[in-house]
Design a protein around this motif. Structure first.
Motif, short mmCIF file in Angstrom:
data_model
loop_
_atom_site.label_atom_id
_atom_site.label_comp_id
_atom_site.label_asym_id
_atom_site.label_seq_id
_atom_site.Cartn_x
_atom_site.Cartn_y
_atom_site.Cartn_z
N PHE A 74 0.85 -1.19 0.00
CA PHE A 74 0.00 0.00 0.00
C PHE A 74 0.88 1.23 0.00
CE2 PHE A 74 -3.09 -3.03 1.76
CZ PHE A 74 -4.15 -2.77 0.90
N ALA A 96 1.78 -5.37 2.70
CA ALA A 96 0.67 -6.01 3.40
C ALA A 96 0.63 -7.49 3.05
CB ALA A 96 -0.65 -5.34 3.03
N PRO A 153 -3.85 -13.84 12.42
CA PRO A 153 -4.33 -12.75 13.27
C PRO A 153 -4.74 -11.55 12.42
CG PRO A 153 -1.94 -12.93 13.41
CD PRO A 153 -2.41 -14.09 12.60
N SER A 154 -5.44 -10.64 13.05
CA SER A 154 -5.89 -9.44 12.36
C SER A 154 -4.70 -8.66 11.83
CB SER A 154 -6.70 -8.60 13.34
OG SER A 154 -7.02 -7.37 12.77
N GLY A 155 -4.80 -8.20 10.59
CA GLY A 155 -3.72 -7.42 9.99
C GLY A 155 -2.64 -8.26 9.34
N SER A 156 -2.85 -9.57 9.23
CA SER A 156 -1.79 -10.42 8.69
C SER A 156 -1.85 -10.52 7.16
CB SER A 156 -1.87 -11.81 9.32
OG SER A 156 -3.12 -12.40 9.09
N GLY A 157 -2.84 -9.90 6.54
CA GLY A 157 -2.86 -9.86 5.08
C GLY A 157 -3.86 -10.80 4.41
N LYS A 158 -4.74 -11.41 5.20
CA LYS A 158 -5.71 -12.35 4.63
C LYS A 158 -6.67 -11.67 3.68
CE LYS A 158 -7.44 -13.21 8.68
NZ LYS A 158 -6.76 -12.24 9.55
N THR A 159 -7.30 -10.58 4.17
CA THR A 159 -8.28 -9.88 3.36
C THR A 159 -7.64 -9.30 2.11
OG1 THR A 159 -9.71 -9.35 5.23
CG2 THR A 159 -9.85 -7.89 3.31
N THR A 160 -6.45 -8.74 2.26
CA THR A 160 -5.77 -8.16 1.11
C THR A 160 -5.51 -9.24 0.06
OG1 THR A 160 -4.76 -6.55 2.60
CG2 THR A 160 -3.82 -6.75 0.40
N1 LIG Z 1 -6.51 0.21 1.96
C1 LIG Z 1 -5.42 0.07 2.73
N2 LIG Z 1 -4.48 1.04 2.79
C2 LIG Z 1 -3.38 0.90 3.55
N3 LIG Z 1 -3.11 -0.19 4.30
C3 LIG Z 1 -3.99 -1.20 4.28
C4 LIG Z 1 -5.19 -1.12 3.50
N4 LIG Z 1 -5.89 -2.27 3.68
C5 LIG Z 1 -5.16 -3.01 4.53
N5 LIG Z 1 -4.01 -2.39 4.89
C6 LIG Z 1 -2.97 -2.91 5.78
O1 LIG Z 1 -2.52 -4.15 5.28
C7 LIG Z 1 -2.31 -5.07 6.31
C8 LIG Z 1 -3.13 -6.31 6.07
O2 LIG Z 1 -4.48 -6.02 6.22
P1 LIG Z 1 -5.63 -7.07 5.95
O3 LIG Z 1 -5.33 -7.77 4.68
O4 LIG Z 1 -6.93 -6.37 6.05
O5 LIG Z 1 -5.44 -8.06 7.16
P2 LIG Z 1 -6.42 -9.19 7.72
O6 LIG Z 1 -7.56 -9.37 6.77
O7 LIG Z 1 -5.56 -10.39 7.84
O8 LIG Z 1 -6.88 -8.71 9.05
C9 LIG Z 1 -2.64 -4.35 7.59
O9 LIG Z 1 -1.45 -3.90 8.17
C10 LIG Z 1 -3.50 -3.21 7.16
O10 LIG Z 1 -3.32 -2.12 8.02
#
Ligand SMILES: Nc1ncnc2c1ncn2[C@@H]1O[C@H](COP(=O)(O)OP(=O)(O)O)[C@@H](O)[C@H]1O
Ligand SMILES: [Mg+2]
Lengths: 377, 262
Positions: free
Chosen positions: A18, A25, A44-51
Motif C-alpha cells: 500500500f 501487506a 491474526p488481524s492485519g496479517s494480510g488475509k483480506t488483502t
Molecule cells: N486500503 C489500505 N491502505 C493501507 N493499508 C492497508 C489497507 N488495507 C489493509 N491495509 C494494511 O494491510 C495489512 C493487512 O491487512 P488485511 O489484509 O486487512 O489483514 P487481515 O484481513 O488479515 O486482518 C494491515 O497492516 C493493514 O493495516
C-alpha cells in the motif's frame, strides 16, 4: 446441483504494497488451491488475509505477482469480469432490493432470461433454506438469514470458486455454528473451490480441507488441520492453532536443555522450541520408557465438563497447561505433581519461528512436517 | 427536556410568536390577491379573481411566468446532473486539498448574493450572456449546485462502500453498479437536490436583476419592475403563485425525507 468442477487458484509471488506503508501487506505469497478444495486463510488481524482475498477477487490492485485461475492469469482483469463468487462479513446485500432481487442481480448482469432467472433464484434460495423469504427486504431478515441470501447470491451464477471474507464474523456463536454447517454442506453439494478467510482457529479446523496460516503478510505454513495441529512448523503456528506448552532451549544429541531440565525430543542440534499439546501431558501417570518428567505445582483447575484444564507452575517458574480427561480427577490447587509425556508427543520447531517458513515448510528445521504440507499437489 | 413546565410554556409561546412573525407578512399577500379592488388595501372590502385573470392573460406577466418555469426546469436538469456527478466524485476520492474543494462547492451559499450577482454580471458582459436564456441558466445553476451537492453527498453517506465491491464481484460494471445500486439508494437525495434547484431558480431575484433585459424577464424580475414602476395589485396574485409553487415543492422535499427515513 450440477457436477461442474471447481477451478484451481494459484497465487505466485503475490505482493501488495500500500502506498506509504513501510512493509508490504502481502509479501510474495505462494498459494495453490486445488480444484474443489476448501482452503482457509487463517491468521491474526492485519496479517494480510483480506488483502490476499481482495487481490484474487479483483478489489485490490496487485503490486506484483500472478494469480492463475486454472490457466488464465486474472491479476489484471477487472473484478466484474473474474466470475468469482464473493461473500463479505457485512453481508453487503443491496438494501433496496428484495432477497430474490438480490439473488437475481448477478443473473441480470449476465442477461439471463426471465424464466431462467426465476428458476435459478428459487433454486438458490431453496439451497440455503430460504425458499419462502424471496420477497423480503434485507432489513426484514435476521443477520443469519441475510448471510444466507448473500451466499445464494454468490453461487447462483455458478462461479467456479467462492471467496468468503470472515462471513460468520458478525454472527453470534450459536448462529455461527449452524452457518458453519451450512457452508460446509454448500461446499460439498456445489463441488466448487472455496477460499475462506477467518481469524478463528476453531472455525478453520472445523471447515477446511487445508489451512494457510498467515503472519505479517506471509504464509507461515500450509497443511491439513491435522498436519497443522500435530506437526506445526513454527512456534507461531503451534500457539495460534490450539493451546501449546512450549519449552525453549538448546538441543544436543536428542536432548533439549532448557537450563533447568533435559527433555527428550527428536530433532537436530541447535536452538529450538519443544511444543507439546496439553492433551498429551499426563499428571501423575506412570511414565513410559523414555518419557519426559517435570515436577510442578498445580496453580488452578478449571472444570469444563468432559475434561479439566489444569494450570501448573513448573519448578523453574514457567507455566504449563494440562488437559486432563479424568486421570487426575482428585488433583486440586496447590498439589505437588509430576507432569510427564512420551518423547514422541513433542514437536521440535526452530526457535525463531518468524523466518523463512513459507513454501518449503520443514526443510532445514528437521521437524517431521514434510509430507503433503508444502505447495503444489 | 430540561427546565420546568413554566419555562417550557414560555418557550412554546415564543416559538409560536416567531412562527407567526415569519409567516403573517407572507399571508397578508394572499387575501390581497383575492381582492376585488384595484388597490393594496388590507383587508380588502370586496373579493374577486380579477388579479389572477390579469396575471394569467396579460402577456408581460404570463410570458415572465413561462420564462421562469422553463429556466427553472433547465436549471433543475443541469444542476442535478452536474451536482450529482460532483458529489459522486467527491465521495469516491480523497486527496490533498479535498476539503478546499468541498468549500469551493459551498461558496455560492456563503458569498453574499449581491457579490455573486456583480461578479456574474461582469463576466457575462464580456461573454454576451446578459439578457439571454443561457445567462439565466448559467447564473441560476451556480446558485443551485450547492443544494444538489449537499443533498446527494448526504445521501451517499448511506451507501456502504462494500456494496460497490459486492456488485463488481457479481459481474456489474461501474455504470451498471451506479444505475442499479448507487442511484436507487441515493434517489431521495437526488430528488431533494433537484427540487431545491428548481425553487432556487424559480424565486431567484438578485442575480436575475443583473442578468435580465427588458426583453427577457423571469417572474421575480417582472414583479420587481412592477413594484418599482407602477401600482399594480396583480403582483399579489403573482406572489401567491410563487408562494404556492415554492411551498409545494419544498413540502415534497420534506415528504421524501420522511419516507426515506422510516
Ligand atoms: N486500503 C489500505 N491502505 C493501507 N493499508 C492497508 C489497507 N488495507 C489493509 N491495509 C494494511 O494491510 C495489512 C493487512 O491487512 P488485511 O489484509 O486487512 O489483514 P487481515 O484481513 O488479515 O486482518 C494491515 O497492516 C493493514 O493495516
Ligand atoms: Mg480481514
Amino acid at each position: 446441483m450440477t457436477d461442474r468442477a471447481g477451478a484451481t487458484i494459484r497465487a505466485e509471488a503475490l505482493t501488495k504494497r500500500f502506498p506509504g506503508a513501510s512493509a508490504p501487506a502481502v509479501d510474495a505469497v505462494d498459494l495453490h488451491v486445488a480444484a474443489g478444495e476448501f482452503m482457509t486463510l487463517l491468521g491474526p488481524s492485519g496479517s494480510g488475509k483480506t488483502t490476499t482475498l481482495n487481490m484474487i477477487a479483483g478489489f485490490e490492485e496487485v503490486t506484483s505477482g500472478r494469480i492463475l485461475l486454472d490457466d488464465d492469469d486474472i491479476a489484471r482483469l477487472p473484478a466484474h469480469r473474474r466470475n468469482l463468487g464473493m461473500v463479505f462479513q457485512s453481508y453487503a446485500l443491496f438494501p433496496h432490493m428484495t432477497a430474490a432481487q438480490n439473488v437475481a442481480f448477478p443473473l441480470r448482469q449476465r442477461k439471463v432470461g426471465k424464466a431462467e432467472t426465476a428458476r435459478r433464484v428459487a433454486e438458490a434460495l431453496e439451497l440455503v433454506h430460504l425458499g419462502g423469504h424471496g420477497d423480503r427486504l434485507p432489513s426484514q431478515l435476521s443477520g443469519g438469514q441475510q448471510q444466507r441470501v448473500a451466499l445464494a447470491r454468490a453461487v447462483v451464477f455458478s462461479p467456479r470458486a467462492l471467496l468468503l471474507d470472515e462471513p460468520l464474523g458478525a454472527l453470534d456463536k450459536k448462529l455461527r455454528e449452524s452457518l458453519q454447517l451450512e457452508i460446509s454442506r454448500l461446499h460439498s453439494e456445489l463441488g466448487i473451490t472455496f477460499v475462506f478467510v477467518t481469524h478463528d482457529q476453531e472455525e478453520a479446523l472445523a471447515l477446511s480441507d487445508r489451512i494457510a496460516v498467515f503472519r505479517d503478510g506471509r504464509i507461515e505454513q500450509v497443511g491439513t488441520p491435522t498436519e497443522l495441529y500435530e506437526t506445526p512448523a513454527s512456534r507461531f503456528v503451534a500457539t495460534f492453532l490450539g493451546d501449546s506448552n512450549v519449552f525453549t532451549g538448546t538441543v544436543h544429541g536428542g536432548l533439549l536443555d532448557t537450563g533447568s531440565a533435559q527433555l527428550h525430543c527428536d530433532g537436530p542440534d541447535g536452538p529450538g522450541c519443544l511444543v507439546v499439546r496439553p492433551e498429551r501431558l499426563r499428571i501423575g501417570a506412570a511414565p513410559a520408557d523414555g518419557a519426559n518428567r517435570l515436577s510442578a505445582t498445580v496453580s488452578d483447575v478449571v472444570y469444563q465438563g468432559a475434561f479439566r484444564r489444569i494450570l501448573v507452575r513448573f519448578d523453574d517458574g514457567s507455566t504449563g497447561l494440562v488437559r486432563d480427561a479424568g486421570d487426575a480427577a482428585t488433583t486440586t490447587r496447590g498439589d505437588r505433581v509430576e507432569v510427564s509425556w512420551p518423547a514422541a508427543a513433542g514437536v521440535l520447531v526452530p526457535e525463531t519461528a518468524a523466518e523463512r517458513v513459507g513454501a518449503g515448510v520443514g526443510s532445514g528445521s528437521g521437524v517431521g512436517v514434510g509430507a503433503g504440507v508444502g505447495v503444489g499437489a | 427536556m430540561t427546565g420546568g413546565p413554566t419555562l417550557r410554556r414560555v418557550l412554546v409561546g415564543i416559538g409560536i410568536l416567531v412562527g407567526v412573525w415569519l409567516v403573517v407578512p407572507t399571508l397578508v399577500v394572499v387575501p390581497i390577491s383575492f381582492s376585488g379592488e384595484d388597490s393594496f388595501a388590507f383587508p380588502p372590502s370586496s373579493w374577486g379573481l380579477e388579479h389572477y385573470a390579469t396575471f394569467f392573460t396579460e402577456s408581460s406577466w404570463l410570458t415572465s411566468l413561462l420564462v421562469s418555469l422553463q429556466i427553472a426546469l433547465i436549471v433543475t436538469v443541469v444542476a442535478t446532473l452536474l451536482g450529482t456527478a460532483a458529489a459522486l466524485a467527491l465521495d469516491r476520492t480523497s486527496f490533498r486539498g479535498r476539503g478546499a474543494l468541498d468549500g469551493l462547492f459551498m461558496a455560492p451559499l456563503i458569498i453574499p448574493g449581491i457579490v455573486v450577482a456583480v461578479a456574474l454580471y461582469a463576466a457575462f458582459l464580456g461573454w454576451g450572456l446578459i439578457g439571454t436564456p443561457l445567462g439565466f441558466v448559467v447564473a441560476h445553476t451556480v446558485l443551485a449546485l450547492p443544494f444538489v451537492v449537499v443533498n446527494v453527498a448526504a445521501a451517499l453517506q448511506n451507501v456502504d462502500p462494500v456494496l460497490g465491491r459486492a456488485a463488481a464481484g457479481l459481474g456489474a460494471s461501474g455504470w451498471a453498479t451506479f444505475r442499479q445500486v448507487t442511484l436507487p439508494i441515493i434517489r431521495p437525495g437526488v430528488l431533494a437536490g433537484a427540487l431545491f434547484a428548481f425553487v432556487t431558480s424559480f424565486d431567484e431575484v438578485v442575480v436575475s436583476l443583473f442578468v435580465q433585459s427588458p426583453q427577457l424577464q423571469t417572474l421575480p424580475v417582472r414583479m420587481f419592475t412592477s413594484v418599482t414602476n407602477e401600482v399594480d395589485p396583480t403582483i399579489a396574485a403573482a406572489s401567491t403563485v410563487v408562494l404556492v409553487v415554492s411551498t409545494a415543492l419544498l413540502g415534497l422535499v420534506a415528504l421524501t425525507r420522511r419516507k426515506s427515513t422510516p
